[in-house]
Design a protein around this motif. Structure first.
Motif, mmCIF file in Angstrom:
data_model
loop_
_atom_site.group_PDB
_atom_site.id
_atom_site.type_symbol
_atom_site.label_atom_id
_atom_site.label_comp_id
_atom_site.label_asym_id
_atom_site.label_seq_id
_atom_site.Cartn_x
_atom_site.Cartn_y
_atom_site.Cartn_z
ATOM 1 N N TYR A 54 -39.741 19.558 20.367
ATOM 2 C CA TYR A 54 -38.767 20.628 20.560
ATOM 3 C C TYR A 54 -38.866 21.652 19.443
ATOM 4 O O TYR A 54 -38.961 21.292 18.266
ATOM 5 C CB TYR A 54 -37.339 20.082 20.561
ATOM 6 N N THR A 55 -38.852 22.926 19.809
ATOM 7 C CA THR A 55 -38.779 24.003 18.825
ATOM 8 C C THR A 55 -37.663 24.945 19.249
ATOM 9 O O THR A 55 -37.085 24.800 20.328
ATOM 10 C CB THR A 55 -40.104 24.791 18.723
ATOM 11 N N THR A 56 -37.374 25.925 18.419
ATOM 12 C CA THR A 56 -36.349 26.902 18.767
ATOM 13 C C THR A 56 -36.856 27.850 19.843
ATOM 14 O O THR A 56 -36.062 28.545 20.469
ATOM 15 C CB THR A 56 -35.909 27.693 17.522
ATOM 16 N N ASP A 57 -38.163 27.885 20.062
ATOM 17 C CA ASP A 57 -38.763 28.681 21.138
ATOM 18 C C ASP A 57 -39.179 27.725 22.250
ATOM 19 O O ASP A 57 -38.405 26.892 22.655
ATOM 20 C CB ASP A 57 -39.971 29.467 20.604
ATOM 21 N N ASP A 58 -40.396 27.839 22.715
ATOM 22 C CA ASP A 58 -40.934 26.906 23.701
ATOM 23 C C ASP A 58 -41.343 25.615 23.001
ATOM 24 O O ASP A 58 -41.671 25.606 21.817
ATOM 25 C CB ASP A 58 -42.162 27.509 24.394
ATOM 26 N N ASP A 59 -41.352 24.510 23.755
ATOM 27 C CA ASP A 59 -41.809 23.243 23.206
ATOM 28 C C ASP A 59 -43.290 23.347 22.859
ATOM 29 O O ASP A 59 -44.037 24.066 23.510
ATOM 30 C CB ASP A 59 -41.591 22.114 24.205
ATOM 31 N N VAL A 60 -43.708 22.597 21.839
ATOM 32 C CA VAL A 60 -45.096 22.616 21.377
ATOM 33 C C VAL A 60 -45.720 21.257 21.677
ATOM 34 O O VAL A 60 -45.129 20.217 21.381
ATOM 35 C CB VAL A 60 -45.161 22.923 19.860
ATOM 36 N N LYS A 61 -46.916 21.280 22.266
ATOM 37 C CA LYS A 61 -47.611 20.029 22.583
ATOM 38 C C LYS A 61 -47.886 19.236 21.306
ATOM 39 O O LYS A 61 -48.200 19.802 20.265
ATOM 40 C CB LYS A 61 -48.916 20.311 23.308
ATOM 41 N N LEU A 62 -47.766 17.927 21.426
ATOM 42 C CA LEU A 62 -47.972 17.035 20.294
ATOM 43 C C LEU A 62 -49.357 17.209 19.680
ATOM 44 O O LEU A 62 -49.507 17.187 18.459
ATOM 45 C CB LEU A 62 -47.756 15.587 20.727
ATOM 46 N N MET A 63 -50.372 17.409 20.506
ATOM 47 C CA MET A 63 -51.733 17.575 19.994
ATOM 48 C C MET A 63 -51.843 18.838 19.138
ATOM 49 O O MET A 63 -52.597 18.859 18.164
ATOM 50 C CB MET A 63 -52.750 17.601 21.133
ATOM 51 N N ALA A 68 -52.089 21.055 13.574
ATOM 52 C CA ALA A 68 -51.473 21.738 12.430
ATOM 53 C C ALA A 68 -51.331 20.788 11.242
ATOM 54 O O ALA A 68 -51.562 21.179 10.090
ATOM 55 C CB ALA A 68 -50.109 22.304 12.826
ATOM 56 N N MET A 69 -50.997 19.532 11.512
ATOM 57 C CA MET A 69 -50.900 18.533 10.438
ATOM 58 C C MET A 69 -52.265 18.295 9.806
ATOM 59 O O MET A 69 -52.380 18.165 8.592
ATOM 60 C CB MET A 69 -50.334 17.218 10.990
ATOM 61 N N LYS A 70 -53.297 18.255 10.641
ATOM 62 C CA LYS A 70 -54.664 18.052 10.147
ATOM 63 C C LYS A 70 -55.070 19.201 9.229
ATOM 64 O O LYS A 70 -55.653 18.979 8.164
ATOM 65 C CB LYS A 70 -55.616 17.939 11.339
ATOM 66 N N GLN A 71 -54.749 20.435 9.630
ATOM 67 C CA GLN A 71 -55.061 21.602 8.795
ATOM 68 C C GLN A 71 -54.280 21.541 7.484
ATOM 69 O O GLN A 71 -54.824 21.819 6.412
ATOM 70 C CB GLN A 71 -54.724 22.899 9.544
ATOM 71 N N VAL A 97 -45.287 22.124 8.580
ATOM 72 C CA VAL A 97 -46.306 22.096 9.619
ATOM 73 C C VAL A 97 -45.882 22.893 10.854
ATOM 74 O O VAL A 97 -46.682 23.596 11.449
ATOM 75 C CB VAL A 97 -46.604 20.624 10.019
ATOM 76 N N LEU A 98 -44.624 22.787 11.213
ATOM 77 C CA LEU A 98 -44.083 23.432 12.410
ATOM 78 C C LEU A 98 -42.751 24.080 12.028
ATOM 79 O O LEU A 98 -41.695 23.492 12.207
ATOM 80 C CB LEU A 98 -43.886 22.388 13.518
ATOM 81 N N PRO A 99 -42.795 25.287 11.462
ATOM 82 C CA PRO A 99 -41.594 25.909 10.896
ATOM 83 C C PRO A 99 -40.427 26.071 11.862
ATOM 84 O O PRO A 99 -39.278 25.995 11.452
ATOM 85 C CB PRO A 99 -42.078 27.286 10.432
ATOM 86 N N ASN A 100 -40.704 26.235 13.142
ATOM 87 C CA ASN A 100 -39.617 26.493 14.076
ATOM 88 C C ASN A 100 -39.198 25.261 14.880
ATOM 89 O O ASN A 100 -38.608 25.397 15.948
ATOM 90 C CB ASN A 100 -39.990 27.636 15.019
ATOM 91 N N PHE A 101 -39.455 24.045 14.358
ATOM 92 C CA PHE A 101 -39.029 22.866 15.104
ATOM 93 C C PHE A 101 -37.499 22.808 15.136
ATOM 94 O O PHE A 101 -36.818 23.291 14.232
ATOM 95 C CB PHE A 101 -39.653 21.581 14.533
ATOM 96 N N ASP A 102 -36.966 22.247 16.201
ATOM 97 C CA ASP A 102 -35.522 22.197 16.409
ATOM 98 C C ASP A 102 -34.930 21.039 15.606
ATOM 99 O O ASP A 102 -35.062 19.880 15.986
ATOM 100 C CB ASP A 102 -35.220 22.036 17.899
ATOM 101 N N ARG A 103 -34.280 21.359 14.516
ATOM 102 C CA ARG A 103 -33.734 20.331 13.623
ATOM 103 C C ARG A 103 -32.606 19.528 14.262
ATOM 104 O O ARG A 103 -32.302 18.430 13.812
ATOM 105 C CB ARG A 103 -33.249 20.964 12.324
ATOM 106 N N ASP A 104 -31.982 20.045 15.307
ATOM 107 C CA ASP A 104 -30.896 19.328 15.970
ATOM 108 C C ASP A 104 -31.407 18.320 17.000
ATOM 109 O O ASP A 104 -30.759 17.308 17.244
ATOM 110 C CB ASP A 104 -29.946 20.310 16.665
ATOM 111 N N ARG A 105 -32.556 18.593 17.609
ATOM 112 C CA ARG A 105 -33.062 17.723 18.678
ATOM 113 C C ARG A 105 -34.234 16.846 18.264
ATOM 114 O O ARG A 105 -34.600 15.932 19.001
ATOM 115 C CB ARG A 105 -33.458 18.559 19.890
ATOM 116 N N VAL A 106 -34.836 17.092 17.108
ATOM 117 C CA VAL A 106 -35.913 16.232 16.610
ATOM 118 C C VAL A 106 -35.304 15.342 15.530
ATOM 119 O O VAL A 106 -34.951 15.798 14.451
ATOM 120 C CB VAL A 106 -37.090 17.055 16.044
#
Length: 143
Positions: A54-63, A68-71, A97-106
């Motif tokens: 979950y992000t504040t925008d569209d969801d981001v695929k785990l891969m 991004a974590m690998k980078q 790694v994912l600045p816009n992740f949804d802190r309320d739902r993750v």
């Protein structure tokens, strides 16, 4: 390859799909033990390719998150003690790694699972996280 990496509800770690049978699948653990066993239809099996964050925008695929974590980790494992890490430490890392992740739902357990799964994959040499769309775009750009 990515479609064959599975998470099984109630079982720790990740598994590789080996074969399908009637009402069962054969999986192999992605670790040094390489233990094979049958998983029945009652077990909840999820392909990591179907998981999103979950992000504040569209969801981001785990891969994409794994890429991004690998980078960010320069292809190495993430050095966080998951048993002792606080919610803030986990949130801060995921935000890097994912600045816009949804802190309320993750939730913290989701972040621990994310880091744990990433480390399992990197440790076992499964580090090709780029999505097929990216690979197809690169192929088209080369032509």
């Amino acid at each position: 390859m990515k479609q064959n990496i599975l998470a099984i509800s109630g079982k720790p770690g990740l598994y590789m799909l080996i074969a399908r049978g009637n009402n069962t699948v054969i999986v192999e653990s992605i670790d040094a033990a390489k233990k094979r066993f049958n998983v029945g239809v009652r077990d909840r099996i999820t392909s990591l390719n179907d998981v999103s964050i979950y992000t504040t925008d569209d969801d981001v695929k785990l891969m994409d998150v794994f890429e991004a974590m690998k980078q960010h980790a320069e292809g190495k494992t993430v050095d966080i003690d998951l048993k002792k890490a606080s919610k803030e430490q986990l949130s801060d890392y995921v935000a890097e790694v994912l600045p816009n992740f949804d802190r309320d739902r993750v939730y913290p357990n989701d972040m621990k699972k994310l880091i744990s799964w990433y480390n399992i994959l990197i440790t076992n040499g499964l580090s090709d996280f780029a999505t097929e769309e990216e690979g197809e775009e690169e192929d088209a750009a080369e032509k």
